[in-house]
Design a protein around this motif. Structure first.
Motif, PDB file in Angstrom:
ATOM      1  N   UNK A 515       0.907  -1.290   0.022  1.00 52.78           N
ATOM      2  CA  UNK A 515      -0.007  -0.113   0.000  1.00 52.78           C
ATOM      3  C   UNK A 515       0.763   1.226   0.072  1.00 52.78           C
ATOM      4  N   UNK A 516       1.916   1.186   0.974  1.00 56.72           N
ATOM      5  CA  UNK A 516       2.696   2.583   0.920  1.00 56.72           C
ATOM      6  C   UNK A 516       3.444   2.579  -0.274  1.00 56.72           C
ATOM      7  N   UNK A 517       4.071   1.610  -0.822  1.00 57.85           N
ATOM      8  CA  UNK A 517       4.865   1.811  -2.078  1.00 57.85           C
ATOM      9  C   UNK A 517       4.189   1.936  -3.230  1.00 57.85           C
ATOM     10  N   UNK A 518       2.918   1.188  -3.215  1.00 56.40           N
ATOM     11  CA  UNK A 518       2.042   1.503  -4.351  1.00 56.40           C
ATOM     12  C   UNK A 518       1.213   2.642  -4.513  1.00 56.40           C
ATOM     13  N   UNK A 519       0.904   3.313  -3.318  1.00 61.74           N
ATOM     14  CA  UNK A 519       0.087   4.644  -3.569  1.00 61.74           C
ATOM     15  C   UNK A 519       0.828   5.690  -3.070  1.00 61.74           C
ATOM     16  N   UNK A 520       2.261   5.474  -2.844  1.00 58.15           N
ATOM     17  CA  UNK A 520       3.111   6.789  -2.330  1.00 58.15           C
ATOM     18  C   UNK A 520       2.668   7.492  -1.419  1.00 58.15           C
ATOM     19  N   UNK A 521       2.377   6.538  -0.140  1.00 56.18           N
ATOM     20  CA  UNK A 521       1.692   7.155   0.989  1.00 56.18           C
ATOM     21  C   UNK A 521       2.818   6.478   2.215  1.00 56.18           C
ATOM     22  N   UNK A 522       2.988   7.148   3.099  1.00 61.21           N
ATOM     23  CA  UNK A 522       3.764   6.991   4.299  1.00 61.21           C
ATOM     24  C   UNK A 522       5.252   6.729   4.299  1.00 61.21           C
ATOM     25  N   UNK A 523       5.586   6.238   5.422  1.00 57.47           N
ATOM     26  CA  UNK A 523       7.114   6.193   5.749  1.00 57.47           C
ATOM     27  C   UNK A 523       7.918   5.480   4.698  1.00 57.47           C
ATOM     28  N   UNK A 524       7.727   4.273   4.318  1.00 53.60           N
ATOM     29  CA  UNK A 524       8.031   3.509   3.282  1.00 53.60           C
ATOM     30  C   UNK A 524       8.598   4.058   2.105  1.00 53.60           C
ATOM     31  N   UNK A 525       7.369   4.651   1.538  1.00 56.77           N
ATOM     32  CA  UNK A 525       7.535   5.615   0.342  1.00 56.77           C
ATOM     33  C   UNK A 525       8.077   6.893   0.423  1.00 56.77           C
ATOM     34  N   UNK A 526       8.442   7.364   1.260  1.00 53.43           N
ATOM     35  CA  UNK A 526       8.934   8.602   1.368  1.00 53.43           C
ATOM     36  C   UNK A 526      10.795   8.312   1.508  1.00 53.43           C
ATOM     37  N   UNK A 527      10.858   7.307   2.113  1.00 47.61           N
ATOM     38  CA  UNK A 527      12.359   6.969   2.506  1.00 47.61           C
ATOM     39  C   UNK A 527      12.930   5.959   1.459  1.00 47.61           C
ATOM     40  N   UNK A 528      12.136   5.115   0.571  1.00 48.64           N
ATOM     41  CA  UNK A 528      12.443   4.106  -0.284  1.00 48.64           C
ATOM     42  C   UNK A 528      12.349   4.592  -1.683  1.00 48.64           C
TER      43      UNK A 528
END
Length: 542
Positions: A515-528
């Protein structure tokens, strides 16, 4: 007098069978010839089956909904208890597993009993077929080894699934020279890790293949339940997974008051929580001590030490778990088995979840690791790798050493005229063995979206486990009591649980990651920086 208090059913000669395979096939009930006890081996003991009770509901009498619930979900839609054969009573192992005990055994000459036991020493080869295992040890043991093969098959399918994203990842990465400066360690820990998925072309391959693998993990329980039901219908036998048609009350615990039992439960589960806390505290303080030495400060050291601590704490809890369950003073053996298994399984799962929360929130503050800014995937992947490597090596070595040592102690005491060798041999308890396999599947499911190659490690670990457990069963452990039932409900339930937990586990469950990587949301999307092209500066100290 022999320590063995029960003779396997296949060593009693049913009247009228003549000791032939045909006689065994025609004989559903297994009576004991009390007039002339004989210890003649049936040539096809696996064909024997216990007699069904008068109120037994047959599969053909179930409606469509009941058949679906039983076949696909492993649900309880009818009682599955066997009638106790004449000449036998039901006893229980220390793990609460029911087995048949001969009421005539004490009347027999001890030398005759020992002679019968000698016939039980089958010299099965480690590489023998599962059909041979079934003939000697019964359906219960056969289904255990069959379950390991089933897990190997599922993990192989998952491995093929992750190849759908790994192949494009490497293809486009090599074309763009993303891996040209990688060391051997970086190839193992980073190129196989989600953190190196920079290529935008690989994005759809990754998401759809990972999602498909998650769906397969949820289907594993229903597929296995259907497989077990098909096995019993094909062999025209009954799956007596609920044991025997007797009262399973623990007589000595019936006088325990309700208040006393509640207090005992509180104490038991308090110890459970304290050991989880001890595991977390030990991990933090040991890592803090290790990081005083600069040359030990890296991802590999952190992952290895935390994996070792988890393994040690799990072994310690396995030892205490049985005593805690006994302390709870359950009224029935069924509750005893359920609580003991639940505590053991949940402890291992929570231990891993707590470890990942610590890695996310605390480890970074007490170590000097230099990782790609803020992105934890290499760190997490290395941790999963070491958990499986230790499971493959230390766990199997420990099981063999533990079993051999106790067997040698038994021989030593037997020579001194004390209890026999068999008394000291470890039990081959199916519930505990299944928990190990389920725990390994949990690690594979958890690591699948971050470190896809764990599916291959899962295959290797199960392959080694298959032969290590055969060695222990054939050469070291006590001969397990013959079972004519599966553990379908148990396995279907826990397979569903690990699938759900691996999706929702914070912070690196597959649901959170996708969800975070796919929708560019959250901590993981921001830092990876994934699927956005190769970053200009990436530093990984391994």
């Amino acid at each position: 007098m022999s320590d063995r208090q029960s003779i396997p059913l296949e060593f009693y000669q049913p009247e009228g069978s003549g000791g032939s395979p045909n006689g065994a096939q025609q004989q559903q009930q297994i009576p004991y010839n009390q007039q002339q006890p004989q210890y003649l081996v049936q040539t096809d003991a696996s064909m024997m089956d216990f007699e069904v009770p008068t109120n037994y509901i047959h599969y053909a009498d179930l409606n469509f909904k009941q058949k679906f619930m039983e076949d696909m979900l492993g649900a309880t839609v009818r009682a599955k208890k066997a009638k106790v054969p004449p000449g036998f009573t039901v006893s229980y192992t220390k793990h609460g597993q029911p087995f048949l005990q001969s009421t005539e055994l004490e009347k027999l000459d001890p030398d005759d009993v020992r002679a019968a036991e000698e016939h039980t020493q089958y010299n099965l080869k480690i590489t023998c077929s599962n059909q041979e295992v079934e003939r000697v040890y019964g359906a219960g043991i056969y289904l255990y080894f069959n379950f390991i093969l089933f897990c190997i098959g599922i993990n192989f399918i998952l491995f093929l699934g992750v190849l759908i994203n790994m192949v494009p990842h490497y293809y486009y990465g090599v074309r763009a020279n993303h891996f040209k400066d990688y060391t051997i360690q970086e190839y193992i820990l980073k190129s196989l890790n989600l953190q190196s998925y920079y290529q935008e072309e690989a994005k759809l391959f990754y998401f759809w293949s990972t999602f498909a693998c998650i769906i397969i993990s949820f289907l594993m329980g229903p597929i296995y339940a259907f497989k077990i039901n098909y096995y019993f219908r094909k062999n025209q036998t009954h799956d007596f997974e609920d044991g025997f048609e007797v009262d399973d009350e623990i007589t000595k615990n019936l006088k325990i008051s309700h208040k006393s039992r509640i207090f005992r439960f509180i104490v038991s589960y308090t110890v459970f929580g304290l050991l989880i806390g001890v595991s977390a505290v030990c991990t933090v303080f040991v890592l803090k001590a290790v990081n005083e030495y600069r040359f030990l400060t890296n991802i590999l050291t952190t992952s290895f030490i935390s994996a070792v601590i988890i393994r040690v704490i799990n072994v310690i809890y396995e030892f205490f778990c049985m005593y805690l369950t006994r302390f709870e003073k359950h009224r029935t053996w069924t509750n005893f088995r359920n609580h003991n298994t639940l505590k053991l399984f949940v402890f291992k799962i929570i231990n891993v979840i707590v470890l990942y929360i610590l890695r996310d929130r605390i480890f970074r503050n007490i170590t000097n690791e230099e990782i790609s800014p803020g992105c934890p995937f290499v760190d997490v992947g290395s941790q999963l790798l070491f958990i499986l490597v230790l499971d493959l090596t230390i766990q199997n070595i420990w099981e063999i050493i533990y079993s051999v040592v106790w067997a040698r102690i038994g021989k030593m005491f037997e020579k001194k005229g004390k209890k026999g060798t068999d008394y000291y041999k470890p039990e081959f308890d199916l519930a505990d063995e299944y928990i190990e396999i389920l725990y390994r599947q949990f690690i594979v499911y958890l690591g699948l979206p971050i470190f896809p190659i764990v599916t291959l490690f899962g295959i290797v670990c199960n392959f080694v486990e298959y032969y290590v457990d055969r060695f222990r069963l054939f050469k070291i452990c006590k001969r397990p009591h013959r079972l004519q039932g599966s553990m379908k409900k148990f396995l279907s339930f826990y397979l569903l649980i690990i699938s759900v937990v691996c999706v929702v586990t914070y912070p690196y469950g597959s649901g959170w990651v996708l969800i975070q990587i796919g929708f560019d949301k959250g901590y993981l999307s921001e830092n990876c920086p994934l699927f956005e092209g190769y970053p200009n500066a990436t530093t990984v100290t391994i």
